[in-house]
Design a protein around this motif. Structure first.
Motif, PDB file in Angstrom:
ATOM      1  N   VAL A 219       0.953  -1.086   0.112  1.00  9.81           N
ATOM      2  CA  VAL A 219      -0.087   0.183  -0.014  1.00  9.81           C
ATOM      3  C   VAL A 219       0.869   1.305   0.308  1.00  9.81           C
ATOM      4  N   ILE A 220       0.378   2.281  -0.251  1.00  8.18           N
ATOM      5  CA  ILE A 220       0.755   3.711  -0.059  1.00  8.18           C
ATOM      6  C   ILE A 220      -0.123   4.481   0.624  1.00  8.18           C
ATOM      7  N   ASN A 221       0.276   5.222   1.579  1.00  8.88           N
ATOM      8  CA  ASN A 221      -0.685   6.299   2.130  1.00  8.88           C
ATOM      9  C   ASN A 221      -0.566   7.532   1.834  1.00  8.88           C
ATOM     10  N   ILE A 222      -1.714   8.135   1.478  1.00  6.73           N
ATOM     11  CA  ILE A 222      -1.718   9.569   0.680  1.00  6.73           C
ATOM     12  C   ILE A 222      -2.527  10.421   1.529  1.00  6.73           C
ATOM     13  N   ALA A 236       1.185  15.042   1.959  1.00  5.05           N
ATOM     14  CA  ALA A 236       1.894  14.246   2.701  1.00  5.05           C
ATOM     15  C   ALA A 236       1.914  12.694   2.281  1.00  5.05           C
ATOM     16  N   TYR A 237       3.024  11.941   2.450  1.00  9.77           N
ATOM     17  CA  TYR A 237       2.822  10.577   1.882  1.00  9.77           C
ATOM     18  C   TYR A 237       3.473   9.654   3.020  1.00  9.77           C
ATOM     19  N   GLY A 238       3.005   8.444   3.126  1.00 14.96           N
ATOM     20  CA  GLY A 238       3.530   7.375   4.109  1.00 14.96           C
ATOM     21  C   GLY A 238       2.813   7.306   5.324  1.00 14.96           C
ATOM     22  N   GLU A 239       3.367   6.485   6.194  1.00 14.76           N
ATOM     23  CA  GLU A 239       2.415   6.189   7.382  1.00 14.76           C
ATOM     24  C   GLU A 239       2.852   7.324   8.482  1.00 14.76           C
TER      25      GLU A 239
END
Length: 349
Positions: A219-222, A236-239
């Motif tokens: 997964v990617i977090n956006i 912002a990106y990531g956990e």
């Protein structure tokens, strides 16, 4: 022959056996209530258009019919269709055609209408199949808009497979912005606009690793949010929500203050996206579930109090543009946000 609006109280026409004519029933001016299989459309007014011809029928007729009902098609009007006898959870959005570009847009996911100051999601990453020489693309991500149909400001953060643009069939990470009033838009850093402050994530770069059908999932977090002090929109990106860059508020006309619409899910675009539809998500229908179907989870919004909250499920609309090719499944809402499976094989069905 053009469809004919049936006057109130007139009898239902009887078509001869073998006739290519049919009647279109339009229900408008109502409200959606509930969600999933409990969704209903209430308080609407029914109008019938008779003598529609199968040979000449096109979704483009709908613009004329909508205007006949007193709506302005220049505004943001969404039209959905349902086959006779089907339940409303099989509702599908009519595919949109962008005039002048011959670009077909199909989608599957969650549409959301509210005042928005940010949107986020955890996105399951796959590499959907798009034909090597195709000018179509398949993308998954989040979108926040403001403005009427022909003047939409938007921010899109996604991964996409686009052989005609990137020259390969890898999933690549992109940011897109658009000012619909000034007719300006840009992808990544191809023109002045997005200001990148961290290079830990390469715009236009390949997303790795990607999920494997019936195998490891990635997964990617956006997270896109508005700074209440500067009015700039940040990514912002990531956990750990590491900031990547921002869109200055000066880029926009209608997004300067807030968004009023968001979309989470998959899209396919292109001149042949309807006739030769590429895959979306994992390329499998979402009913196959975890490990086989693409998902989006932890879907949240930033509200007027600058708080990250779970969206109001009474303000969303879950659906697909073509239920034969793509669908949505497993929709649920909890304290961590909304969650869905989405996608499908496209023309490979």
């Amino acid at each position: 022959m053009a469809p004919v609006r049936r006057p109130h109280g007139d009898p239902v026409p009887v078509y001869e056996d073998g006739s290519d004519n049919f009647t279109l029933e339009v229900i408008h001016g109502g409200d959606f209530v509930g969600s999933g299989c409990n969704r209903a459309y209430v308080h609407g007014t029914k109008v019938c258009f008779d003598d529609c011809d199968c040979d000449s029928w096109s979704a483009l007729w709908l613009e004329d019919l909508i205007e006949d009902l007193g709506y302005e098609t220049a505004g943001r009007i969404d039209v959905y269709w349902l086959l006779p006898g089907m339940q409303i959870d099989a509702l599908s959005m009519v595919s949109k055609v962008k005039e002048g570009r011959s670009t077909i847009v199909q989608e599957a996911g969650i549409r959301y209408f509210d005042d928005l100051y940010g949107v986020r999601a955890t996105v399951n990453v796959y590499e959907p199949k798009v034909k090597k020489d195709s000018k179509d693309l398949s993308q998954t991500g989040i979108q926040i808009n403001n403005g009427p149909k022909d003047q939409i400001d938007s921010i899109v953060v996604c991964y996409s497979v686009a052989p005609g643009h990137g020259g390969d069939r890898f999933s690549r990470f992109h940011v897109v912005w658009n000012d619909g009033v000034r007719n300006m838009s840009c992808v990544d850093l191809n023109c002045p606009g997005f200001i990148q402050v961290s290079h830990n994530v390469g715009l236009g770069g390949r997303v790795q690793p990607v999920s494997v059908y019936n195998g490891p999932q990635y997964v990617i977090n956006i997270f896109v949010f508005k700074d209440p002090k500067t009015n700039n929109w940040w990514l912002a990106y990531g956990e750990d929500k590491a900031v990547i860059g921002y869109w200055p508020s000066s880029l926009f006309t209608r997004l300067k203050d807030k968004g009023d619409f968001s979309f989470w899910g998959g899209n396919v675009y292109g001149p042949t996206a309807s006739l030769d539809s590429p895959q979306m998500g994992s390329g499998h229908f979402p009913s196959e579930g975890y490990g086989k179907a693409a998902f989006m989870k932890n879907i949240q919004i930033v509200d007027g109090n600058n708080k990250l909250v779970t969206p109001n499920k009474n303000k969303d609309l879950i659906g697909t543009s073509d239920i034969r090719k793509y669908s949505v499944y497993g929709y649920k809402v909890d304290n961590h946000g909304m969650h869905i499976y989405y996608g499908g094989p496209g023309i490979l069905v």
